[in-house]
Design a protein around this motif. Structure first.
Motif, PDB file in Angstrom:
ATOM      1  N   LYS A  68       0.835  -1.210   0.000  1.00 57.67           N
ATOM      2  CA  LYS A  68       0.000   0.000   0.000  1.00 57.67           C
ATOM      3  C   LYS A  68       0.866   1.256   0.000  1.00 57.67           C
ATOM      4  CE  LYS A  68      -3.886  -1.805   2.751  1.00 57.67           C
ATOM      5  NZ  LYS A  68      -4.653  -1.552   3.990  1.00 57.67           N
ATOM      6  N   PRO A  69       0.309   2.360  -0.503  1.00 55.99           N
ATOM      7  CA  PRO A  69       1.076   3.615  -0.481  1.00 55.99           C
ATOM      8  C   PRO A  69       1.543   4.003   0.921  1.00 55.99           C
ATOM      9  CG  PRO A  69      -0.886   3.877  -1.834  1.00 55.99           C
ATOM     10  CD  PRO A  69      -0.988   2.529  -1.167  1.00 55.99           C
ATOM     11  N   GLU A  70       0.703   3.773   1.936  1.00 51.15           N
ATOM     12  CA  GLU A  70       1.115   4.151   3.287  1.00 51.15           C
ATOM     13  C   GLU A  70       2.267   3.274   3.791  1.00 51.15           C
ATOM     14  OE1 GLU A  70      -3.096   2.268   3.722  1.00 51.15           O
ATOM     15  OE2 GLU A  70      -2.038   3.519   2.283  1.00 51.15           O
ATOM     16  N   TYR A  71       2.350   2.031   3.326  1.00 49.24           N
ATOM     17  CA  TYR A  71       3.485   1.177   3.692  1.00 49.24           C
ATOM     18  C   TYR A  71       4.758   1.729   3.033  1.00 49.24           C
ATOM     19  CZ  TYR A  71      -0.089  -2.472   4.630  1.00 49.24           C
ATOM     20  OH  TYR A  71      -1.169  -3.201   5.066  1.00 49.24           O
ATOM     21  N   ARG A  72       4.637   2.083   1.762  1.00 47.90           N
ATOM     22  CA  ARG A  72       5.806   2.608   1.037  1.00 47.90           C
ATOM     23  C   ARG A  72       6.258   3.929   1.643  1.00 47.90           C
ATOM     24  NH1 ARG A  72       2.546   0.015  -2.883  1.00 47.90           N
ATOM     25  NH2 ARG A  72       1.553   1.889  -3.687  1.00 47.90           N
ATOM     26  N   GLU A  73       5.302   4.735   2.080  1.00 45.82           N
ATOM     27  CA  GLU A  73       5.656   6.013   2.712  1.00 45.82           C
ATOM     28  C   GLU A  73       6.390   5.780   4.026  1.00 45.82           C
ATOM     29  OE1 GLU A  73       6.443   9.697   2.355  1.00 45.82           O
ATOM     30  OE2 GLU A  73       5.286   8.662   0.818  1.00 45.82           O
ATOM     31  N   LEU A  74       5.927   4.822   4.811  1.00 43.07           N
ATOM     32  CA  LEU A  74       6.615   4.492   6.057  1.00 43.07           C
ATOM     33  C   LEU A  74       8.033   4.002   5.762  1.00 43.07           C
ATOM     34  CD1 LEU A  74       5.028   2.678   9.066  1.00 43.07           C
ATOM     35  CD2 LEU A  74       7.406   2.368   8.485  1.00 43.07           C
ATOM     36  N   LEU A  75       8.187   3.157   4.744  1.00 44.77           N
ATOM     37  CA  LEU A  75       9.514   2.659   4.381  1.00 44.77           C
ATOM     38  C   LEU A  75      10.436   3.787   3.929  1.00 44.77           C
ATOM     39  CD1 LEU A  75       8.352  -0.531   2.503  1.00 44.77           C
ATOM     40  CD2 LEU A  75       9.738  -0.502   4.590  1.00 44.77           C
ATOM     41  N   ARG A  76       9.906   4.791   3.258  1.00 44.24           N
ATOM     42  CA  ARG A  76      10.697   5.923   2.747  1.00 44.24           C
ATOM     43  C   ARG A  76      11.077   6.934   3.830  1.00 44.24           C
ATOM     44  NH1 ARG A  76       6.646   6.083  -1.837  1.00 44.24           N
ATOM     45  NH2 ARG A  76       7.805   5.544  -3.715  1.00 44.24           N
ATOM     46  N   THR A  77      10.378   6.960   4.949  1.00 50.81           N
ATOM     47  CA  THR A  77      10.563   7.989   5.965  1.00 50.81           C
ATOM     48  C   THR A  77      12.017   8.073   6.426  1.00 50.81           C
ATOM     49  OG1 THR A  77       8.292   7.714   6.732  1.00 50.81           O
ATOM     50  CG2 THR A  77       9.818   8.796   8.249  1.00 50.81           C
TER      51      THR A  77
END
Length: 164
Positions: free
Chosen positions: A81-90
């Motif tokens: 999910k986009p929110e998973y990818r965003e967490l990974l990118r943080t």
């Protein structure tokens, strides 16, 4: 220059194999996200129980910590999910995501050839496809896995090198 790579997609798309090849090619350490699931998550998946967002949260935080800590790295992670990818990118710089895109029939055929993996059953794969939000509006390299693994690898390397 790209220093960190996430290879993403549903289970069975080739994340681990491709991640290992990319890590070897670029001389980066490889981290398989499957190795960082909690025992509870592994048990759920082995019993064909799909993981929830809450189940995945600590796992994604752990993978983010690896990406922040390492100078260079390749991480295989479903990142559905986009929110998973965003967490990974943080807090992570010089990161590219490679999405190994495939259809359920192609990937299910690959699943049936796997031995000894805790991810269990077509219903689990179907749940991953139901959860998957393809990264069409995100800055992600998308590679079709219906071609040979060598062709997928060559395409990944070419696109990652082009970004460097």
């Amino acid at each position: 220059m790209v220093k960190k790579i996430i290879v993403m997609g549903v289970s069975g798309c080739g994340k681990s194999s491709m991640g290992q090849r990319l890590a070897q090619h670029f001389g980066f350490p490889f981290f398989d996200g499957d190795d960082y699931h909690s025992p509870e998550n592994v048990e759920k998946m082995a019993r064909s129980i799909p993981l929830t967002d809450a189940d995945r949260y600590g796992w994604l935080q752990t993978l983010n910590g690896i990406l922040r800590r390492e100078t260079c790295a390749v991480v295989a992670c479903s990142a559905l999910k986009p929110e998973y990818r965003e967490l990974l990118r943080t807090g992570v710089e010089d990161l590219e995501i490679v999405y190994l895109k495939g259809d359920i029939d192609t990937i299910w055929q690959r699943h049936q050839k796997r031995n000894g993996h805790y991810f269990n059953g077509r219903s689990m794969l179907e749940s991953q496809f139901a959860t998957l939000v393809e990264p069409v509006d995100e800055d992600v390299i998308t590679v079709d896995i219906r071609q040979s693994m060598d062709a997928v690898f060559s395409q990944c390397v070419a696109q990652l090198t082009e970004l460097a």
